[in-house]
Each structure stands twice: as C-alpha cells, then as structure tokens.
Design a protein around this motif. Structure first.
Motif, PDB file in Angstrom:
ATOM      1  N   ASN A  87      31.559  83.637 129.342  1.00 56.78           N
ATOM      2  CA  ASN A  87      31.988  83.354 127.741  1.00 56.78           C
ATOM      3  C   ASN A  87      31.465  84.748 127.159  1.00 56.78           C
ATOM      4  O   ASN A  87      30.477  84.926 126.724  1.00 56.78           O
ATOM      5  CB  ASN A  87      30.798  82.306 127.565  1.00 56.78           C
ATOM      6  CG  ASN A  87      31.053  81.909 126.064  1.00 56.78           C
ATOM      7  OD1 ASN A  87      31.881  82.010 125.345  1.00 56.78           O
ATOM      8  ND2 ASN A  87      30.112  81.048 125.583  1.00 56.78           N
ATOM      9  N   SER A  88      32.286  85.177 126.616  1.00 54.11           N
ATOM     10  CA  SER A  88      32.529  86.671 125.484  1.00 54.11           C
ATOM     11  C   SER A  88      31.638  86.321 124.447  1.00 54.11           C
ATOM     12  O   SER A  88      32.035  85.172 123.796  1.00 54.11           O
ATOM     13  CB  SER A  88      33.795  87.354 125.695  1.00 54.11           C
ATOM     14  OG  SER A  88      33.593  88.312 124.319  1.00 54.11           O
ATOM     15  N   MET A  89      30.929  87.380 123.983  1.00 51.47           N
ATOM     16  CA  MET A  89      30.134  86.935 122.758  1.00 51.47           C
ATOM     17  C   MET A  89      31.168  86.958 121.549  1.00 51.47           C
ATOM     18  O   MET A  89      30.849  86.859 120.419  1.00 51.47           O
ATOM     19  CB  MET A  89      28.868  88.197 122.576  1.00 51.47           C
ATOM     20  CG  MET A  89      29.342  89.620 122.493  1.00 51.47           C
ATOM     21  SD  MET A  89      27.955  90.725 122.603  1.00 51.47           S
ATOM     22  CE  MET A  89      28.736  91.936 123.690  1.00 51.47           C
ATOM     23  N   PHE A  90      32.376  87.663 121.800  1.00 50.13           N
ATOM     24  CA  PHE A  90      33.396  87.785 120.756  1.00 50.13           C
ATOM     25  C   PHE A  90      34.360  86.727 120.784  1.00 50.13           C
ATOM     26  O   PHE A  90      35.172  86.867 120.094  1.00 50.13           O
ATOM     27  CB  PHE A  90      33.956  89.265 120.874  1.00 50.13           C
ATOM     28  CG  PHE A  90      33.020  90.477 120.913  1.00 50.13           C
ATOM     29  CD1 PHE A  90      32.504  90.811 119.599  1.00 50.13           C
ATOM     30  CD2 PHE A  90      32.754  91.174 121.972  1.00 50.13           C
ATOM     31  CE1 PHE A  90      31.554  91.738 119.763  1.00 50.13           C
ATOM     32  CE2 PHE A  90      31.966  92.333 121.989  1.00 50.13           C
ATOM     33  CZ  PHE A  90      31.286  92.606 120.798  1.00 50.13           C
ATOM     34  N   ALA A  91      34.451  85.926 121.950  1.00 47.67           N
ATOM     35  CA  ALA A  91      35.388  84.758 122.073  1.00 47.67           C
ATOM     36  C   ALA A  91      35.184  83.702 120.618  1.00 47.67           C
ATOM     37  O   ALA A  91      34.175  83.624 120.270  1.00 47.67           O
ATOM     38  CB  ALA A  91      35.246  84.020 123.215  1.00 47.67           C
ATOM     39  N   GLN A  92      36.218  83.137 120.536  1.00 47.01           N
ATOM     40  CA  GLN A  92      36.356  81.960 119.611  1.00 47.01           C
ATOM     41  C   GLN A  92      34.955  81.014 120.044  1.00 47.01           C
ATOM     42  O   GLN A  92      35.038  80.767 121.165  1.00 47.01           O
ATOM     43  CB  GLN A  92      37.629  81.342 119.764  1.00 47.01           C
ATOM     44  CG  GLN A  92      37.751  80.386 118.407  1.00 47.01           C
ATOM     45  CD  GLN A  92      39.333  80.151 118.181  1.00 47.01           C
ATOM     46  OE1 GLN A  92      40.104  80.276 119.029  1.00 47.01           O
ATOM     47  NE2 GLN A  92      39.279  79.410 116.897  1.00 47.01           N
ATOM     48  N   GLY A  93      34.421  80.593 119.049  1.00 50.12           N
ATOM     49  CA  GLY A  93      33.258  79.668 119.304  1.00 50.12           C
ATOM     50  C   GLY A  93      31.787  80.447 119.712  1.00 50.12           C
ATOM     51  O   GLY A  93      30.735  79.663 120.030  1.00 50.12           O
ATOM     52  N   SER A  94      31.965  81.695 120.012  1.00 53.47           N
ATOM     53  CA  SER A  94      30.792  82.555 120.269  1.00 53.47           C
ATOM     54  C   SER A  94      30.462  83.257 119.205  1.00 53.47           C
ATOM     55  O   SER A  94      31.003  83.188 118.050  1.00 53.47           O
ATOM     56  CB  SER A  94      31.435  83.640 121.417  1.00 53.47           C
ATOM     57  OG  SER A  94      31.484  82.965 122.521  1.00 53.47           O
ATOM     58  N   PRO A  95      29.178  83.649 119.018  1.00 51.09           N
ATOM     59  CA  PRO A  95      28.157  84.185 118.002  1.00 51.09           C
ATOM     60  C   PRO A  95      28.833  85.504 116.922  1.00 51.09           C
ATOM     61  O   PRO A  95      28.756  85.398 116.014  1.00 51.09           O
ATOM     62  CB  PRO A  95      26.909  84.293 118.325  1.00 51.09           C
ATOM     63  CG  PRO A  95      26.797  84.346 119.962  1.00 51.09           C
ATOM     64  CD  PRO A  95      27.992  83.773 120.303  1.00 51.09           C
ATOM     65  N   LEU A  96      29.656  85.968 117.685  1.00 45.83           N
ATOM     66  CA  LEU A  96      30.088  87.245 117.235  1.00 45.83           C
ATOM     67  C   LEU A  96      31.779  87.173 116.810  1.00 45.83           C
ATOM     68  O   LEU A  96      32.515  88.167 116.897  1.00 45.83           O
ATOM     69  CB  LEU A  96      29.980  88.567 118.108  1.00 45.83           C
ATOM     70  CG  LEU A  96      28.359  88.981 118.164  1.00 45.83           C
ATOM     71  CD1 LEU A  96      28.180  90.254 118.962  1.00 45.83           C
ATOM     72  CD2 LEU A  96      27.654  88.593 116.721  1.00 45.83           C
ATOM     73  N   PHE A  97      32.371  86.284 117.135  1.00 42.55           N
ATOM     74  CA  PHE A  97      33.817  85.959 116.993  1.00 42.55           C
ATOM     75  C   PHE A  97      34.352  86.409 115.783  1.00 42.55           C
ATOM     76  O   PHE A  97      33.740  86.236 114.600  1.00 42.55           O
ATOM     77  CB  PHE A  97      34.176  84.471 117.154  1.00 42.55           C
ATOM     78  CG  PHE A  97      35.661  84.160 116.920  1.00 42.55           C
ATOM     79  CD1 PHE A  97      36.567  84.698 117.625  1.00 42.55           C
ATOM     80  CD2 PHE A  97      36.128  83.268 115.887  1.00 42.55           C
ATOM     81  CE1 PHE A  97      37.855  84.384 117.553  1.00 42.55           C
ATOM     82  CE2 PHE A  97      37.374  83.191 115.671  1.00 42.55           C
ATOM     83  CZ  PHE A  97      38.355  83.631 116.400  1.00 42.55           C
ATOM     84  N   GLY A  98      35.287  87.218 115.761  1.00 39.23           N
ATOM     85  CA  GLY A  98      35.956  88.030 114.560  1.00 39.23           C
ATOM     86  C   GLY A  98      35.127  88.849 113.806  1.00 39.23           C
ATOM     87  O   GLY A  98      35.640  89.441 112.911  1.00 39.23           O
ATOM     88  N   GLN A  99      34.182  89.348 114.470  1.00 36.49           N
ATOM     89  CA  GLN A  99      33.328  90.363 113.674  1.00 36.49           C
ATOM     90  C   GLN A  99      33.619  91.773 114.146  1.00 36.49           C
ATOM     91  O   GLN A  99      33.713  92.074 115.213  1.00 36.49           O
ATOM     92  CB  GLN A  99      31.718  89.908 113.716  1.00 36.49           C
ATOM     93  CG  GLN A  99      31.446  88.690 113.217  1.00 36.49           C
ATOM     94  CD  GLN A  99      29.861  88.523 113.019  1.00 36.49           C
ATOM     95  OE1 GLN A  99      29.004  89.527 113.053  1.00 36.49           O
ATOM     96  NE2 GLN A  99      29.496  87.478 113.571  1.00 36.49           N
ATOM     97  N   THR A 100      33.458  92.701 113.121  1.00 35.84           N
ATOM     98  CA  THR A 100      33.710  93.933 113.646  1.00 35.84           C
ATOM     99  C   THR A 100      32.334  94.853 113.087  1.00 35.84           C
ATOM    100  O   THR A 100      31.695  94.469 112.171  1.00 35.84           O
ATOM    101  CB  THR A 100      34.978  94.911 113.009  1.00 35.84           C
ATOM    102  OG1 THR A 100      34.660  94.436 111.717  1.00 35.84           O
ATOM    103  CG2 THR A 100      36.012  94.124 113.684  1.00 35.84           C
ATOM    104  N   PHE A 101      32.018  95.909 113.692  1.00 38.10           N
ATOM    105  CA  PHE A 101      30.731  96.766 113.324  1.00 38.10           C
ATOM    106  C   PHE A 101      31.350  98.167 112.943  1.00 38.10           C
ATOM    107  O   PHE A 101      31.939  98.842 113.776  1.00 38.10           O
ATOM    108  CB  PHE A 101      29.683  96.401 114.480  1.00 38.10           C
ATOM    109  CG  PHE A 101      29.440  95.182 114.578  1.00 38.10           C
ATOM    110  CD1 PHE A 101      28.203  94.761 113.808  1.00 38.10           C
ATOM    111  CD2 PHE A 101      30.186  94.271 115.535  1.00 38.10           C
ATOM    112  CE1 PHE A 101      28.020  93.165 114.196  1.00 38.10           C
ATOM    113  CE2 PHE A 101      29.917  92.872 115.614  1.00 38.10           C
ATOM    114  CZ  PHE A 101      28.792  92.269 114.849  1.00 38.10           C
ATOM    115  N   GLY A 102      30.321  98.861 112.135  1.00 38.56           N
ATOM    116  CA  GLY A 102      30.362 100.143 111.967  1.00 38.56           C
ATOM    117  C   GLY A 102      29.829 100.857 112.909  1.00 38.56           C
ATOM    118  O   GLY A 102      30.109 102.232 112.949  1.00 38.56           O
TER     119      GLY A 102
END
Ligand code: SAM
Length: 206
Positions: A87-102
C-alpha cells in the motif's frame, strides 16, 4: 541503523538530535516556505531543521511516538504509516495521496521500491536530500543487510535524468552524526526549468 531496528537501537538513535551535517548544509537552498516530507523521520531531527526555517513539514514513520515532542507542532503533520507494504503512501486512500512537496529528505533509511513515488511527489524545483549507509559499512557496523546498503553510484542512477545533481559523496564518514560508509545526494528537480537559451538548469549555492 537497520530499517528494522530493535527498540534499544531506536532509543539510542533518538538520542542523536543534531541533524546530519549534509542536511544542515543543503537545507538553506530549499525554496522558501515549501512543504517538506521527512521520510522515516524517527525523532524528527531533520523535520526540526525545516520547521526552524519556517517550512510546513510532514513527518512519516511507522513509529511516531518521538515526534509529538517537537516544537512548532502547528506546522508539523505527523503520519504514522508502514512504508514497506504493498500500500503506497501516495496511493488513493493513503495519507499522502495527491500531495507534492518542495523538499523530500531521507536519512538512514532505504527501501528501494519507494523511489518512483518519491520522484513523482517532488514538485518542480523541489530539493531531494538523501543520505544513508552504503556497501562496505557491513565491515564496521550495522546495517549489514545489503537490502539496506546502497551500491556505488546508486543514488545517482536512481535520480539520473530526472534531477540536477548539486552534490554527491560516497565513502567513509569518520565524524558527523553516525560514522560509517555512506552515500549522500543533494539534487534539485529543475532540469526542465531553464531560463537560458542553452537549456542549462538554474545554479545553486553549494
Ligand atoms: C535509523 S532511523 C532514522 C531516523 C531519521 N531519519 C534520522 O535520521 O534521525 C530509521 C527510521 O525508519 C523507520 N522505519 C523503519 N521501517 C519503516 C517502515 N516500514 N515504515 C515506516 N518507517 C520505518 C524507523 O521507525 C526509524 O524511525
């Protein structure tokens, strides 16, 4: 410094509160106020560096107990998550879904399958700081498991063509926060952000 460190080792590690000199050196080149992701944050010593610079920080770890003591909690999002499952932290339903970082910072942690997700989650112009143990370290101390040790040039290969390499080192670190054989990378995702006719990317203070 195995990914699966024992509670005793974790306690010892949490006592190291000074940031890695590599992170301290390059944190100032991050774009001001951009969101930071501290991967396997531990006690949050690198979250702290960026919180002190005024960045909003997301600190992710499977064990987040030590993070609630950090100052600037109003700017800190703590995410308890096991990053080594399907379960990737970036997948839909995961805590970082759709987020990007500088900024994405990873110190003393290696789980190779995370790399594509980390590259995608870094915003254009974003700073990627990575430092962890490399092969050869097994002669001195843990980690000794090759799954947790970088191969020569590996951080360069993993980021090749996607980032401008600002600084890279590989070798025996005798002083610093934790001695050992280490590989360190500072890279910026700005290969396509040239303002020059020859397409050279922006330059950074080193
Ligand atoms: C050696 S510590 C490094 C902590 C921090 N980056 C630093 O430099 O101070 C490794 C951290 O990785 C975390 N970790 C290990 N396996 C993990 C996993 N599967 N998912 C999330 N965090 C994990 C541990 O809980 C520990 O806090």
């Amino acid at each position: 410094m195995n990914n699966d460190i024992t509670p005793e080792k974790r306690q010892r590690h949490l006592k190291i509160t000074k940031p890695s000199p590599w992170v301290a050196r390059f944190a100032p080149i991050a774009q001001k106020n951009t969101a930071v992701l501290d991967i396997a944050a531990g006690g949050g010593r690198h979250s702290q560096v960026f919180l002190n610079q005024g960045h909003p920080v997301t600190a992710i770890d499977k064990n987040t107990t030590a993070l609630s003591d950090l100052p600037h909690q109003e700017n800190l999002k703590i995410v308890k998550f096991d990053m080594e499952t399907d379960n990737s932290m970036f997948a839909q339903g995961s805590p970082l879904f759709g987020q990007t970082f500088g900024v994405i910072v990873v110190v003393n942690y290696l789980f190779r399958p995370l790399f594509p997700g980390l590259m995608d989650a870094l915003a254009p112009g974003g700073l990627f700081l990575y430092e962890t143990f490399a092969l050869g370290n097994e002669a001195y101390a843990r980690p000794r498991n090759p799954n947790h040790l970088l191969k020569s040039g590996e951080l360069l290969e993993l980021t090749s063509g996607q980032m401008q390499i600002v600084a890279y080192e590989h070798g025996i670190v005798e002083n610093g926060d934790i001695p050992g054989v280490k590989q360190r990378l500072c890279a910026v995702k700005d290969m396509n952000l040239s303002k020059r006719e020859d397409n050279e990317p922006p330059t950074h203070v080193i």
